[in-house]
Write a protein that holds these residues in place. Structure first.
Motif, PDB file in Angstrom:
ATOM      1  N   SER A  46       0.848  -1.189   0.000  1.00 27.20           N
ATOM      2  CA  SER A  46       0.000   0.000   0.000  1.00 27.20           C
ATOM      3  C   SER A  46       0.888   1.244   0.000  1.00 27.20           C
ATOM      4  O   SER A  46       2.100   1.160   0.204  1.00 27.20           O
ATOM      5  CB  SER A  46      -0.896   0.020   1.235  1.00 27.20           C
ATOM      6  OG  SER A  46      -0.108   0.194   2.403  1.00 27.20           O
ATOM      7  N   VAL A  47       0.277   2.410  -0.207  1.00 28.05           N
ATOM      8  CA  VAL A  47       1.042   3.662  -0.173  1.00 28.05           C
ATOM      9  C   VAL A  47       1.638   3.862   1.214  1.00 28.05           C
ATOM     10  O   VAL A  47       2.796   4.259   1.353  1.00 28.05           O
ATOM     11  CB  VAL A  47       0.139   4.857  -0.554  1.00 28.05           C
ATOM     12  CG1 VAL A  47       0.894   6.180  -0.358  1.00 28.05           C
ATOM     13  CG2 VAL A  47      -0.325   4.737  -2.004  1.00 28.05           C
ATOM     14  N   ARG A  48       0.850   3.564   2.256  1.00 25.31           N
ATOM     15  CA  ARG A  48       1.345   3.707   3.629  1.00 25.31           C
ATOM     16  C   ARG A  48       2.553   2.782   3.873  1.00 25.31           C
ATOM     17  O   ARG A  48       3.552   3.191   4.471  1.00 25.31           O
ATOM     18  CB  ARG A  48       0.217   3.376   4.609  1.00 25.31           C
ATOM     19  CG  ARG A  48       0.600   3.507   6.095  1.00 25.31           C
ATOM     20  CD  ARG A  48       0.948   4.944   6.457  1.00 25.31           C
ATOM     21  NE  ARG A  48      -0.158   5.831   6.249  1.00 25.31           N
ATOM     22  CZ  ARG A  48      -1.137   6.055   7.139  1.00 25.31           C
ATOM     23  NH1 ARG A  48      -1.131   5.397   8.285  1.00 25.31           N
ATOM     24  NH2 ARG A  48      -2.080   6.919   6.886  1.00 25.31           N
ATOM     25  N   ASP A  49       2.460   1.542   3.411  1.00 25.69           N
ATOM     26  CA  ASP A  49       3.579   0.600   3.560  1.00 25.69           C
ATOM     27  C   ASP A  49       4.812   1.092   2.802  1.00 25.69           C
ATOM     28  O   ASP A  49       5.941   0.936   3.263  1.00 25.69           O
ATOM     29  CB  ASP A  49       3.190  -0.791   3.056  1.00 25.69           C
ATOM     30  CG  ASP A  49       2.180  -1.474   3.964  1.00 25.69           C
ATOM     31  OD1 ASP A  49       2.120  -1.110   5.149  1.00 25.69           O
ATOM     32  OD2 ASP A  49       1.453  -2.364   3.476  1.00 25.69           O
ATOM     33  N   THR A  50       4.569   1.667   1.632  1.00 25.33           N
ATOM     34  CA  THR A  50       5.673   2.198   0.824  1.00 25.33           C
ATOM     35  C   THR A  50       6.361   3.346   1.537  1.00 25.33           C
ATOM     36  O   THR A  50       7.594   3.432   1.564  1.00 25.33           O
ATOM     37  CB  THR A  50       5.152   2.675  -0.547  1.00 25.33           C
ATOM     38  OG1 THR A  50       4.532   1.579  -1.223  1.00 25.33           O
ATOM     39  CG2 THR A  50       6.288   3.213  -1.404  1.00 25.33           C
ATOM     40  N   GLU A  51       5.573   4.244   2.125  1.00 25.94           N
ATOM     41  CA  GLU A  51       6.148   5.377   2.860  1.00 25.94           C
ATOM     42  C   GLU A  51       7.003   4.888   4.031  1.00 25.94           C
ATOM     43  O   GLU A  51       8.085   5.425   4.285  1.00 25.94           O
ATOM     44  CB  GLU A  51       5.020   6.283   3.361  1.00 25.94           C
ATOM     45  CG  GLU A  51       4.317   7.045   2.248  1.00 25.94           C
ATOM     46  CD  GLU A  51       3.065   7.768   2.709  1.00 25.94           C
ATOM     47  OE1 GLU A  51       2.565   8.620   1.963  1.00 25.94           O
ATOM     48  OE2 GLU A  51       2.575   7.457   3.825  1.00 25.94           O
ATOM     49  N   LYS A  52       6.517   3.858   4.728  1.00 28.33           N
ATOM     50  CA  LYS A  52       7.285   3.286   5.841  1.00 28.33           C
ATOM     51  C   LYS A  52       8.587   2.674   5.348  1.00 28.33           C
ATOM     52  O   LYS A  52       9.647   2.829   5.973  1.00 28.33           O
ATOM     53  CB  LYS A  52       6.451   2.222   6.562  1.00 28.33           C
ATOM     54  CG  LYS A  52       5.296   2.780   7.384  1.00 28.33           C
ATOM     55  CD  LYS A  52       4.517   1.646   8.045  1.00 28.33           C
ATOM     56  CE  LYS A  52       3.344   2.179   8.866  1.00 28.33           C
ATOM     57  NZ  LYS A  52       2.551   1.070   9.464  1.00 28.33           N
TER      58      LYS A  52
END
Length: 301
Positions: A219-225
């Motif tokens: 997900s985008v959130r996982d990518t940011e992390k």
């Protein structure tokens, strides 16, 4: 140089509804009315604009539109301008393509004479309003308006009814690895994923992470992390390398001082890499050079 603002950001309607002045002749009024109301042209006399920002057309969507055109016709005229022996599409290439699929012989058009900048702006606005451009096409179109027509980002933003921040963020996508940009075009990555990847400076690493995102469906959130984790690791590695360099520097300075005490002159140790380097010994006269050489001979014995 930026041209006078023409209300392009208000939408296409404001571009194609010019008013006829009071002193216009009957002939001019007739021509103006014909251009505004639309005329029918042989579809083979109409051709796309090769410089329009949109490059990709969804074949399934075109087939659906073609079926609609077969039943109801083209409900909105194409905007075109006269070239040498044909009419160039300014807005409406998707309708033109679908009409060809549907076997339509004539298409309704509105004929205008426009500047290159106006053509570019209209094409961009039409596609943005219909959400037809992919994020990279949109960014490239903004870049063209900036570079070719010397517009500023806030001027571009006003013309396309977007915030300056939106235009800036869009154009930042062009800093991505070209292979990553293609993944955005192919809808393998969202703009959210792409913006997160901008946090990785190394172009090849960007692409490797992009592949990981696609393969693992992050997900985008996982990518940011993930990007934050990589940034932290990079900083820690840099800090470790800097600390190691500082320690080596201290060791070399100490060795320089020791050799200086032996030879009685300035000595420099210059490192090429972790294993190689060179030692420089200064001398200020022939006698001093002879003395240093004699010391080496004594050491060799």
């Amino acid at each position: 140089m930026a041209t006078k603002k023409s209300g392009l950001g208000k939408g296409l309607d404001s571009l194609i509804t010019d008013k006829v002045g009071k002193n216009t002749t009957v002939k001019e009024k007739t021509e103006e009315k014909e251009a505004t109301d639309g005329v029918m042209l042989n579809i083979n006399k109409v051709e796309p604009n090769r410089d329009q920002p949109r490059r990709n057309f969804d074949e399934d969507a075109l087939l659906e539109l073609a079926e609609s055109i077969k039943q109801f016709g083209i409900l909105q005229p194409l905007l075109v301008q006269k070239k040498d022996d044909y009419y160039q599409i300014v807005a409406g290439e998707r309708r033109w393509r679908a009409a060809k699929m549907a076997g339509i012989k004539e298409v309704p058009v509105i004929i205008k004479q426009l500047s290159d900048q106006e053509i570019m702006e209209i094409s961009l606005i039409e596609n943005i309003q219909r959400e037809n451009l992919n994020p990279i096409e949109e960014a490239l179109a903004y870049k063209r308006l900036l570079n070719e027509f010397n517009l500023k980002q806030d001027e571009v933003a006003e013309r396309v009814s977007k915030s300056r921040t939106a235009v800036t963020n869009s154009m930042r996508l062009l800093k991505l690895n070209e292979k990553v940009q293609q993944m955005v075009i192919d809808e393998m990555l969202t703009t959210g994923h792409a913006r997160a990847l901008l946090g990785i400076d190394d172009q090849e690493k960007q692409f490797l992470v992009a592949q990981k995102i696609f393969d693992e469906k992050l997900s985008v959130r996982d990518t940011e992390k993930l990007v934050k984790k990589l940034q932290k690791e990079k900083k820690e590695n840099k800090d470790t390398a800097d600390l190691k360099d500082e320690k080596l520097e201290a060791i070399y300075r100490d060795l320089e001082e020791q050799i200086k005490q032996i030879f009685g002159t300035k000595v420099y140790i210059k490192q090429k890499n972790a294993k190689e380097g060179k030692v420089e010994i200064e001398y200020y006269s022939q006698d001093e050079l002879d003395r240093i050489v004699d010391m080496f001979r004594t050491i060799h014995r």
